[in-house]
Design a protein around this motif. Sequence first.
Motif, short mmCIF file in Angstrom:
data_model
loop_
_atom_site.label_atom_id
_atom_site.label_comp_id
_atom_site.label_asym_id
_atom_site.label_seq_id
_atom_site.Cartn_x
_atom_site.Cartn_y
_atom_site.Cartn_z
N LEU A 26 0.85 -1.18 0.00
CA LEU A 26 0.00 0.00 0.00
C LEU A 26 0.89 1.24 0.00
CD1 LEU A 26 -3.08 0.78 0.29
CD2 LEU A 26 -2.54 1.23 2.69
N VAL A 58 1.06 5.12 0.47
CA VAL A 58 0.26 6.17 1.10
C VAL A 58 0.86 7.54 0.82
CG1 VAL A 58 -0.65 7.06 3.28
CG2 VAL A 58 -0.49 4.59 2.92
N ARG A 111 -9.78 6.56 7.61
CA ARG A 111 -9.05 6.02 8.74
C ARG A 111 -9.71 4.73 9.25
NH1 ARG A 111 -5.54 8.65 12.45
NH2 ARG A 111 -5.58 7.79 14.56
N LEU A 124 -7.05 -0.21 4.18
CA LEU A 124 -5.79 0.07 4.87
C LEU A 124 -5.28 -1.15 5.62
CD1 LEU A 124 -6.34 3.64 6.37
CD2 LEU A 124 -4.48 2.97 4.86
N ILE A 159 3.29 -1.10 4.11
CA ILE A 159 2.93 0.28 3.76
C ILE A 159 4.18 1.04 3.37
CG2 ILE A 159 2.03 2.46 4.65
CD1 ILE A 159 0.21 0.86 6.50
N LEU A 198 -3.79 7.17 8.91
CA LEU A 198 -3.02 6.14 9.60
C LEU A 198 -3.23 6.22 11.11
CD1 LEU A 198 0.41 6.08 7.73
CD2 LEU A 198 -1.56 4.58 7.40
N ASP A 230 -0.98 1.12 12.64
CA ASP A 230 -0.54 0.92 11.26
C ASP A 230 0.95 1.14 11.09
OD1 ASP A 230 -3.21 0.50 10.34
OD2 ASP A 230 -3.53 2.67 10.28
#
Length: 487
Positions: free
Chosen positions: A165, A167, A223, A228, A234, A248, A252
Amino acid sequence: MRVLILGGGIIGRSIAESLKGEFDVTLVEKDELRTRSLEEGGLRVVQGDFSYTATLLKAGIENADLVIITTMDLNTIKKTIYVIRSNNKEVPILTVLPDEVTLDELKRGLREEFESEVKVDYGISPRMALREAMIKTVEIIGERKNVNLLVKHLRALREEGDSLLIVMHDNPDPDSIASAAGLSLIAQTLGFKTKIVYGGEIAHHENRAFVNLLSIELMKVSRGSYELKRYPFIALVDCQPNGNITILEKSDYERIQIVIDHHQVLQNLSDHLPNDAFIDIRPDVNSSSAIIVEYLKGLNLEVNPLLATALFYGIYIDTKKFSKLSHVDLKAIEYLAGKVDYELLDKIEHPDISTETAEILAKAILHRRIYKNIVISNVGFITNRDALAEAADFLLRLEGITTVLVFGIVDDSIEISARTRDVRVNIGAVMKEAFGEIGSGGGHAQAGGARIRLGIFTLAKDKNSLLRLVEEAITEKFLEALKVKEG
């Protein structure tokens, strides 16, 4: 192009062999045995002392397009240059420079010895050339070290999972979006499935055009969302110095395995990152896109015109239209230049503006209130919250204005956008201080935003009174956070 190379030693011979075929090359060599060896190697050679007019005339000095002097003897160089100029005043001269002798020193020596200005065009010191070549090689090794570490880390992660992922900060700009797209390509090449996400809004019609025209796939997430949580790894890319990443949670952080940025590490984040995370943060570079380009170049990955255009525009925006460039930014621009789709670039930079955006810009100008060098503008009830940021950017261009705040009511919230070019002000911190307790506020040094829920006030029937109350409250809070007295 007719090239005369004076001296058939190691330097002269290697230059001649490199230029043969593409240029009309003639060597001038004094030694008879070396002349024979050069001729046997298929080179055209004139035997004789190149510091004498007769030899140079025999070699065709009057018709030469370039003369290269390869001897390291300073006296011979000076004498030869004088003889060349006596027979051809315009031909460019490229000479080897003996150690510790600069081109300016050579010119000065010629002037003193021959009591006249003798033109020399180019000079190369073998020692300096060797040093520069070694430094360049070291730089290449340094560049590849970073990408090699990234690839090594990704390969190790790939043994544990195949999803990454990526971000961005809440309101991603072109540099953030392009960097994420570049990292996505690298990860996909190594077998990862990737998704690029953000938590806020893509403001500005230029940024929306950027995403649409370049076909960059992004997803807005909230969130704590499943999207997520389902990714084992990440990556954070270009996430701003104050950590404008509201999606986040602390839980996380342990999955953050990659951080790439040209800002300092996010506040309070470094303590929560895994010890083995790959971190490449370079405050001396002015765009994250340039760092990603360095990776792509080091991996020799093919960069298609869409990605090249995205990265080029990302660098363009974050370096203030190429006015603030680091060495890494410059090399990235050079690498991308031939790959960019310039028609697309023009469409991104000059997209059509919607009627509502134009109306909001007009309201921002008409309703502006000035407090010293600060502008606050209430644009009323709107549906396009992205236009607030564009209006703030526009008002910041007004003469004498250094800080701007524009707000409007969208659905059940007061949406606020702020900008500053005052180096004494961190507008992100100001927004957090002013509106953090009654809503959400933040951003970075030059740009920030806030959102305040209206709650029961949405039921108010007198909209004008509501706007007036909102304006008074927002103005008071903002000026108080800036430590400016209203008046």
